[in-house]
Design a protein around this motif. Structure first.
Motif, PDB file in Angstrom:
ATOM      1  N   GLU A  21      22.223  40.078  44.909  1.00 14.13           N
ATOM      2  CA  GLU A  21      21.355  40.344  45.757  1.00 14.13           C
ATOM      3  C   GLU A  21      20.764  38.793  46.669  1.00 14.13           C
ATOM      4  O   GLU A  21      20.315  38.823  47.616  1.00 14.13           O
ATOM      5  CB  GLU A  21      19.920  40.801  45.435  1.00 14.13           C
ATOM      6  N   PHE A  22      21.359  37.542  46.178  1.00 14.26           N
ATOM      7  CA  PHE A  22      21.016  36.601  46.709  1.00 14.26           C
ATOM      8  C   PHE A  22      22.003  36.219  47.753  1.00 14.26           C
ATOM      9  O   PHE A  22      22.062  35.163  48.478  1.00 14.26           O
ATOM     10  CB  PHE A  22      20.978  35.337  45.843  1.00 14.26           C
ATOM     11  N   VAL A  23      23.287  36.880  47.873  1.00 15.71           N
ATOM     12  CA  VAL A  23      24.167  36.496  48.944  1.00 15.71           C
ATOM     13  C   VAL A  23      24.554  37.989  49.679  1.00 15.71           C
ATOM     14  O   VAL A  23      23.977  39.154  49.428  1.00 15.71           O
ATOM     15  CB  VAL A  23      25.650  36.312  48.151  1.00 15.71           C
ATOM     16  N   THR A  24      25.355  38.002  50.609  1.00 15.06           N
ATOM     17  CA  THR A  24      25.623  38.911  51.462  1.00 15.06           C
ATOM     18  C   THR A  24      26.521  39.868  50.841  1.00 15.06           C
ATOM     19  O   THR A  24      27.434  39.365  49.940  1.00 15.06           O
ATOM     20  CB  THR A  24      26.143  38.624  52.985  1.00 15.06           C
ATOM     21  N   ILE A  25      26.523  41.173  51.176  1.00 15.95           N
ATOM     22  CA  ILE A  25      27.350  42.008  50.617  1.00 15.95           C
ATOM     23  C   ILE A  25      28.938  41.774  50.661  1.00 15.95           C
ATOM     24  O   ILE A  25      29.504  41.826  49.999  1.00 15.95           O
ATOM     25  CB  ILE A  25      27.028  43.629  50.963  1.00 15.95           C
ATOM     26  N   PRO A  26      29.418  41.370  51.959  1.00 15.32           N
ATOM     27  CA  PRO A  26      30.798  40.846  51.956  1.00 15.32           C
ATOM     28  C   PRO A  26      31.148  39.965  51.061  1.00 15.32           C
ATOM     29  O   PRO A  26      32.212  39.757  50.564  1.00 15.32           O
ATOM     30  CB  PRO A  26      30.723  40.398  53.664  1.00 15.32           C
ATOM     31  N   GLU A  27      30.178  38.752  50.996  1.00 14.09           N
ATOM     32  CA  GLU A  27      30.646  37.908  49.978  1.00 14.09           C
ATOM     33  C   GLU A  27      30.770  38.287  48.541  1.00 14.09           C
ATOM     34  O   GLU A  27      31.647  37.843  47.803  1.00 14.09           O
ATOM     35  CB  GLU A  27      29.432  36.801  50.065  1.00 14.09           C
ATOM     36  N   ALA A  28      29.947  39.221  48.034  1.00 10.21           N
ATOM     37  CA  ALA A  28      29.962  39.863  46.995  1.00 10.21           C
ATOM     38  C   ALA A  28      31.277  40.556  46.855  1.00 10.21           C
ATOM     39  O   ALA A  28      31.903  40.527  45.848  1.00 10.21           O
ATOM     40  CB  ALA A  28      28.650  40.775  46.770  1.00 10.21           C
ATOM     41  N   ILE A  29      31.515  41.179  47.552  1.00  9.75           N
ATOM     42  CA  ILE A  29      32.874  42.251  47.732  1.00  9.75           C
ATOM     43  C   ILE A  29      34.015  41.282  47.522  1.00  9.75           C
ATOM     44  O   ILE A  29      34.974  41.528  46.784  1.00  9.75           O
ATOM     45  CB  ILE A  29      32.822  43.008  48.732  1.00  9.75           C
ATOM     46  N   GLU A  30      34.088  40.193  48.309  1.00 11.05           N
ATOM     47  CA  GLU A  30      35.162  39.327  48.149  1.00 11.05           C
ATOM     48  C   GLU A  30      35.424  38.607  46.834  1.00 11.05           C
ATOM     49  O   GLU A  30      36.630  38.504  46.392  1.00 11.05           O
ATOM     50  CB  GLU A  30      35.152  38.068  49.200  1.00 11.05           C
ATOM     51  N   ALA A  31      34.125  38.193  46.367  1.00  8.59           N
ATOM     52  CA  ALA A  31      34.115  37.610  44.981  1.00  8.59           C
ATOM     53  C   ALA A  31      34.783  38.694  44.040  1.00  8.59           C
ATOM     54  O   ALA A  31      35.480  38.216  42.879  1.00  8.59           O
ATOM     55  CB  ALA A  31      32.811  37.059  44.551  1.00  8.59           C
ATOM     56  N   VAL A  32      34.378  39.700  44.050  1.00  9.09           N
ATOM     57  CA  VAL A  32      34.817  40.892  43.210  1.00  9.09           C
ATOM     58  C   VAL A  32      36.501  40.789  43.395  1.00  9.09           C
ATOM     59  O   VAL A  32      37.126  40.853  42.372  1.00  9.09           O
ATOM     60  CB  VAL A  32      34.325  42.168  43.441  1.00  9.09           C
ATOM     61  N   GLY A  33      37.039  40.834  44.508  1.00 11.19           N
ATOM     62  CA  GLY A  33      38.281  40.933  44.685  1.00 11.19           C
ATOM     63  C   GLY A  33      39.023  39.512  44.201  1.00 11.19           C
ATOM     64  O   GLY A  33      40.238  39.868  43.621  1.00 11.19           O
ATOM     65  N   THR A  34      38.282  38.542  43.958  1.00 15.36           N
ATOM     66  CA  THR A  34      38.974  37.372  43.671  1.00 15.36           C
ATOM     67  C   THR A  34      39.056  37.504  41.826  1.00 15.36           C
ATOM     68  O   THR A  34      40.199  37.071  41.462  1.00 15.36           O
ATOM     69  CB  THR A  34      38.290  36.038  43.898  1.00 15.36           C
ATOM     70  N   LEU A  35      38.103  38.253  41.379  1.00 16.97           N
ATOM     71  CA  LEU A  35      38.141  38.378  39.935  1.00 16.97           C
ATOM     72  C   LEU A  35      39.210  39.454  39.702  1.00 16.97           C
ATOM     73  O   LEU A  35      39.627  39.338  38.548  1.00 16.97           O
ATOM     74  CB  LEU A  35      36.651  38.983  39.362  1.00 16.97           C
ATOM     75  N   PHE A  36      39.212  40.523  40.682  1.00 15.81           N
ATOM     76  CA  PHE A  36      40.525  41.418  40.149  1.00 15.81           C
ATOM     77  C   PHE A  36      41.853  40.487  40.049  1.00 15.81           C
ATOM     78  O   PHE A  36      42.580  41.116  39.395  1.00 15.81           O
ATOM     79  CB  PHE A  36      40.282  42.437  41.496  1.00 15.81           C
ATOM     80  N   GLU A  37      41.921  39.535  41.160  1.00 14.52           N
ATOM     81  CA  GLU A  37      43.207  38.846  40.993  1.00 14.52           C
ATOM     82  C   GLU A  37      43.292  38.174  39.781  1.00 14.52           C
ATOM     83  O   GLU A  37      44.438  38.251  39.163  1.00 14.52           O
ATOM     84  CB  GLU A  37      43.299  38.009  42.274  1.00 14.52           C
ATOM     85  N   LEU A  38      42.138  37.680  39.170  1.00 12.83           N
ATOM     86  CA  LEU A  38      42.335  36.815  38.038  1.00 12.83           C
ATOM     87  C   LEU A  38      42.591  37.734  36.838  1.00 12.83           C
ATOM     88  O   LEU A  38      43.144  37.376  35.725  1.00 12.83           O
ATOM     89  CB  LEU A  38      41.039  36.134  37.772  1.00 12.83           C
ATOM     90  N   SER A  39      42.381  39.046  37.081  1.00 13.64           N
ATOM     91  CA  SER A  39      42.367  40.130  36.182  1.00 13.64           C
ATOM     92  C   SER A  39      43.903  40.321  35.741  1.00 13.64           C
ATOM     93  O   SER A  39      44.314  40.665  34.733  1.00 13.64           O
ATOM     94  CB  SER A  39      41.472  41.278  36.190  1.00 13.64           C
ATOM     95  N   THR A  40      44.576  40.279  36.976  1.00 13.94           N
ATOM     96  CA  THR A  40      45.871  40.620  37.044  1.00 13.94           C
ATOM     97  C   THR A  40      46.735  39.524  36.133  1.00 13.94           C
ATOM     98  O   THR A  40      47.916  39.632  35.817  1.00 13.94           O
ATOM     99  CB  THR A  40      46.582  40.799  38.439  1.00 13.94           C
TER     100      THR A  40
END
Length: 391
Positions: free
Chosen positions: A127-146
């Motif tokens: 909630e301290f960042v914008t929604i697009p920032e949060a979604i992009e960070a999740v995508g980066t974590l998805f990459e790390l999960s691969t």
């Protein structure tokens, strides 16, 4: 990035050890805490999952040392326990959700915790960042999960509306649901919005695991009041709510129990009741001492029964936390009588939201049909929102 391959679900015990207890936020001298002995005791009784964050300084350092110590390593291998941490929150008022920082944070956590993989990583306080920032960070974590560095990906925060929206948006963008979502202080005796609204809405977004952090509302629901660390009194509860909780605590003390014990039993029971039809709910506990573990486990063993309570020679009071599966209805019914009186004492402070203030609705609406599609216009409106100021 899209994937349709079925994924395993994160397996957690009913209660999880919260690493914030080993931080300056809630403890004046966390380096004095016997962390290795606490972790060993927690693992021995079945609490074999830990949640922490780089923001909980110096929790990751202390946990890494503890997990490598002879107390723990002599009896438990890495595959015996779950390690969860977070990315994105750097300090009280600094956040960095950029891909470079997310990657750097994960690698730093791996080094501090002395492991080659993290079972789960959350984007911290979205909630301290914008929604697009949060979604992009999740995508980066998805990459790390691969790459095998992160096994499960999630988001955390207080604002349930934001958590739900991001969960739906992530599935829309990546074709993959979040593995886990962590919310704090909203499945408690004081605020039940996670149960009434959050769990159904997150389930609709395909989230299979939900962590209810802070069943005592970050120390509010106890006789001694909110914890004080080097940050001072950071707790967002207003004075009126604190006074009402003090009155409730004084009354509960006359009923052969404590407010903290009653609050924990309530949250654990409700989490267990909500764990069905493809979603599981787990309770995160802030722990600073072996005594904390013993008190918390005693409360949990009184409200939950082991899977084979009859005929196996195991008394409920001795059962591993890993075996606790169903609610003890006799204890639950006694507690619900006390709960109703506590809610009367809280009065208008019952269901008070640290974000929204007084909330009157019994059932709170959410975006209908959100999972059917998220328009760029809607995301644009949300992206313009200023991050919420810190407590």
């Amino acid at each position: 990035m899209s994937t349709s391959q079925p994924r395993q679900t994160l397996q957690l015990p009913p209660i999880v050890l919260g690493g914030s207890g080993f931080s300056y936020q809630v403890h004046p001298d966390p380096k004095s805490v016997p962390v290795s002995k606490i972790i060993r005791h927690a693992f021995d009784v079945g609490i074999r999952a830990i949640d922490t964050s780089p923001y909980y300084d110096p929790s990751e350092h202390l946990l890494g040392e503890a997990l490598a110590s002879s107390d723990v390593a002599s009896q438990y291998s890495r595959s015996d326990y779950i390690l969860m941490t977070k990315v994105g929150r750097v300090s009280v008022d600094k956040f960095d959700y950029s891909p470079n920082w997310v990657r750097k944070s994960v690698h730093t956590s791996l080094e501090r915790l002395g492991t080659t993989y993290l079972d789960a990583v959350f984007c911290h306080d979205i909630e301290f960042v914008t929604i697009p920032e949060a979604i992009e960070a999740v995508g980066t974590l998805f990459e790390l999960s691969t790459k095998g560095l992160v096994r499960y990906v999630g988001v955390s925060g207080y604002d349930l509306d934001r958590l739900v929206y991001v969960a739906h948006a992530v599935r829309e963008k990546y074709g993959r649901s979040l593995d886990v979502v962590q919310n704090w202080a909203q499945l408690t005796m004081q605020n039940t919005r996670l149960e009434r609204y959050g769990i159904p809405a997150l389930k609709e977004a395909g989230v299979p695991v939900i962590c209810n952090s802070s069943p005592l509302a970050s120390g509010l629901l106890r006789a001694s009041g909110v914890p004080l660390g080097t940050l001072g009194d950071w707790h967002p509860a207003p004075n009126g709510l604190r006074a009402a909780v003090k009155r409730a605590s004084d009354w509960v003390g006359t009923q052969d129990t404590t407010l903290a014990g009653l609050a924990l039993r309530f949250s654990v029971a409700r989490a267990n009741r909500a764990s069905q039809n493809g979603v599981s709910v787990h309770t995160l506990l802030g722990i600073c001492s072996i005594n904390d573990i013993e008190e918390n486990v005693r409360a949990v063993r009184s409200i939950l029964l082991p899977e084979s309570a009859v005929g196996d020679g195991v008394k409920n009071g001795d059962a591993s936390v890993l075996r606790l599966k169903s609610v003890n209805e006799a204890v639950e019914q006694r507690d619900l009588v006390l709960f109703r009186t506590v809610r009367k004492i809280l009065g208008d402070w019952a269901e008070y939201d640290f974000n929204k203030g007084q909330v009157k609705q019994d059932v709170l609406p959410w975006w209908p049909g959100l999972s059917a599609g998220i328009s760029a216009d809607v995301l644009g409106d949300w992206s313009a929102l200023a991050p919420r100021s810190s407590w």
